[in-house]
Design a protein around this motif. Structure first.
Motif, mmCIF file in Angstrom:
data_model
loop_
_atom_site.group_PDB
_atom_site.id
_atom_site.type_symbol
_atom_site.label_atom_id
_atom_site.label_comp_id
_atom_site.label_asym_id
_atom_site.label_seq_id
_atom_site.Cartn_x
_atom_site.Cartn_y
_atom_site.Cartn_z
ATOM 1 N N THR A 5 0.838 -1.195 0.000
ATOM 2 C CA THR A 5 0.000 0.000 0.000
ATOM 3 C C THR A 5 0.877 1.251 0.000
ATOM 4 O O THR A 5 2.065 1.205 0.337
ATOM 5 C CB THR A 5 -0.918 0.050 1.233
ATOM 6 O OG1 THR A 5 -0.118 0.077 2.407
ATOM 7 C CG2 THR A 5 -1.866 -1.131 1.268
ATOM 8 N N THR A 11 0.921 8.342 -2.861
ATOM 9 C CA THR A 11 0.152 8.064 -4.069
ATOM 10 C C THR A 11 0.137 9.279 -4.974
ATOM 11 O O THR A 11 0.325 9.170 -6.192
ATOM 12 C CB THR A 11 -1.286 7.648 -3.706
ATOM 13 O OG1 THR A 11 -1.225 6.491 -2.876
ATOM 14 C CG2 THR A 11 -2.111 7.349 -4.941
ATOM 15 N N LEU A 29 -7.159 13.529 -5.430
ATOM 16 C CA LEU A 29 -7.427 12.314 -4.656
ATOM 17 C C LEU A 29 -8.443 12.580 -3.544
ATOM 18 O O LEU A 29 -9.324 11.759 -3.295
ATOM 19 C CB LEU A 29 -6.126 11.759 -4.069
ATOM 20 C CG LEU A 29 -5.172 11.108 -5.065
ATOM 21 C CD1 LEU A 29 -3.854 10.770 -4.373
ATOM 22 C CD2 LEU A 29 -5.778 9.880 -5.693
ATOM 23 N N ARG A 33 -12.162 10.833 -3.188
ATOM 24 C CA ARG A 33 -12.673 10.186 -1.971
ATOM 25 C C ARG A 33 -14.057 10.699 -1.617
ATOM 26 O O ARG A 33 -14.876 9.964 -1.080
ATOM 27 C CB ARG A 33 -11.712 10.427 -0.796
ATOM 28 C CG ARG A 33 -10.430 9.649 -0.902
ATOM 29 C CD ARG A 33 -9.639 9.686 0.386
ATOM 30 N NE ARG A 33 -9.169 10.994 0.776
ATOM 31 C CZ ARG A 33 -7.975 11.502 0.479
ATOM 32 N NH1 ARG A 33 -7.127 10.793 -0.246
ATOM 33 N NH2 ARG A 33 -7.621 12.695 0.889
ATOM 34 N N LEU A 44 -9.884 6.632 -8.380
ATOM 35 C CA LEU A 44 -9.005 5.816 -7.547
ATOM 36 C C LEU A 44 -9.436 6.034 -6.105
ATOM 37 O O LEU A 44 -9.403 7.161 -5.609
ATOM 38 C CB LEU A 44 -7.546 6.226 -7.746
ATOM 39 C CG LEU A 44 -6.501 5.483 -6.935
ATOM 40 C CD1 LEU A 44 -6.492 4.006 -7.305
ATOM 41 C CD2 LEU A 44 -5.131 6.084 -7.164
ATOM 42 N N PRO A 46 -9.304 4.753 -1.899
ATOM 43 C CA PRO A 46 -8.455 4.032 -0.957
ATOM 44 C C PRO A 46 -9.068 2.697 -0.558
ATOM 45 O O PRO A 46 -10.274 2.491 -0.684
ATOM 46 C CB PRO A 46 -8.362 4.984 0.242
ATOM 47 C CG PRO A 46 -9.483 5.928 0.091
ATOM 48 C CD PRO A 46 -9.864 5.968 -1.335
ATOM 49 N N TYR A 60 -3.838 3.394 -0.187
ATOM 50 C CA TYR A 60 -4.227 2.874 -1.488
ATOM 51 C C TYR A 60 -3.436 1.617 -1.796
ATOM 52 O O TYR A 60 -2.247 1.534 -1.480
ATOM 53 C CB TYR A 60 -3.944 3.924 -2.573
ATOM 54 C CG TYR A 60 -4.771 5.168 -2.442
ATOM 55 C CD1 TYR A 60 -5.932 5.323 -3.182
ATOM 56 C CD2 TYR A 60 -4.408 6.197 -1.577
ATOM 57 C CE1 TYR A 60 -6.701 6.466 -3.078
ATOM 58 C CE2 TYR A 60 -5.177 7.333 -1.457
ATOM 59 C CZ TYR A 60 -6.317 7.461 -2.209
ATOM 60 O OH TYR A 60 -7.097 8.594 -2.089
ATOM 61 N N GLU A 64 -3.917 -1.312 -7.402
ATOM 62 C CA GLU A 64 -4.971 -0.451 -7.940
ATOM 63 C C GLU A 64 -4.395 0.844 -8.493
ATOM 64 O O GLU A 64 -4.883 1.364 -9.497
ATOM 65 C CB GLU A 64 -6.017 -0.153 -6.866
ATOM 66 C CG GLU A 64 -6.859 -1.351 -6.518
ATOM 67 C CD GLU A 64 -7.906 -1.043 -5.457
ATOM 68 O OE1 GLU A 64 -8.011 0.127 -5.014
ATOM 69 O OE2 GLU A 64 -8.624 -1.984 -5.075
ATOM 70 N N ILE A 65 -3.359 1.363 -7.852
ATOM 71 C CA ILE A 65 -2.699 2.570 -8.356
ATOM 72 C C ILE A 65 -2.083 2.278 -9.717
ATOM 73 O O ILE A 65 -2.210 3.062 -10.656
ATOM 74 C CB ILE A 65 -1.621 3.053 -7.368
ATOM 75 C CG1 ILE A 65 -2.245 3.441 -6.038
ATOM 76 C CG2 ILE A 65 -0.840 4.221 -7.945
ATOM 77 C CD1 ILE A 65 -1.234 3.652 -4.925
#
Length: 109
Positions: A5, A11, A29, A33, A44, A46, A60, A64-65
């Motif tokens: 992560t 990220t 980001l 969220r 994207l 978390p 994150y 997935e990133i």
């Protein structure tokens, strides 16, 4: 199960490195969220929040990133050509101690 992560700030740094600095990734980001933004339709989110010595922080999944970067790099347009700066030469008295907003400048000929 152990997974890799990254914190939100790391990220944002990684996205800036991979996708460029055309965005303020920290803010984007945070807006993702909240469900208020996307990057060319991709979001994207978390995986959860980790508690450290301060407040719970979003983390994150690196996988997935990586997928987000792959999709976003295919969707984004080509970068624009470099902009030529319009640099001007001016005459200035550097010993003048007035506030910058009241200091007169003249363009050098």
């Amino acid at each position: 199960m152990k997974v890799k992560t990254l914190s939100a700030s790391e990220t944002a740094y990684y996205l800036r490195y991979k996708l460029g600095n055309c965005r303020v990734w920290d803010n984007l980001l945070a807006d993702m969220r909240r469900g208020k933004a996307s990057y060319y339709g991709e979001t994207l989110l978390p995986v959860g929040r980790i508690i450290d010595s301060r407040h719970p922080r979003p983390v994150y999944l690196f996988s997935e990133i990586f997928e987000f970067v792959e999709k976003a790099s295919r969707l984004r347009p080509l970068p624009a050509k470099a902009y030529m700066l319009s640099i001007q030469e001016i005459e200035i008295d550097l010993t003048d101690k007035r506030h910058w907003s009241t200091r007169p400048l003249s363009v050098a000929i």
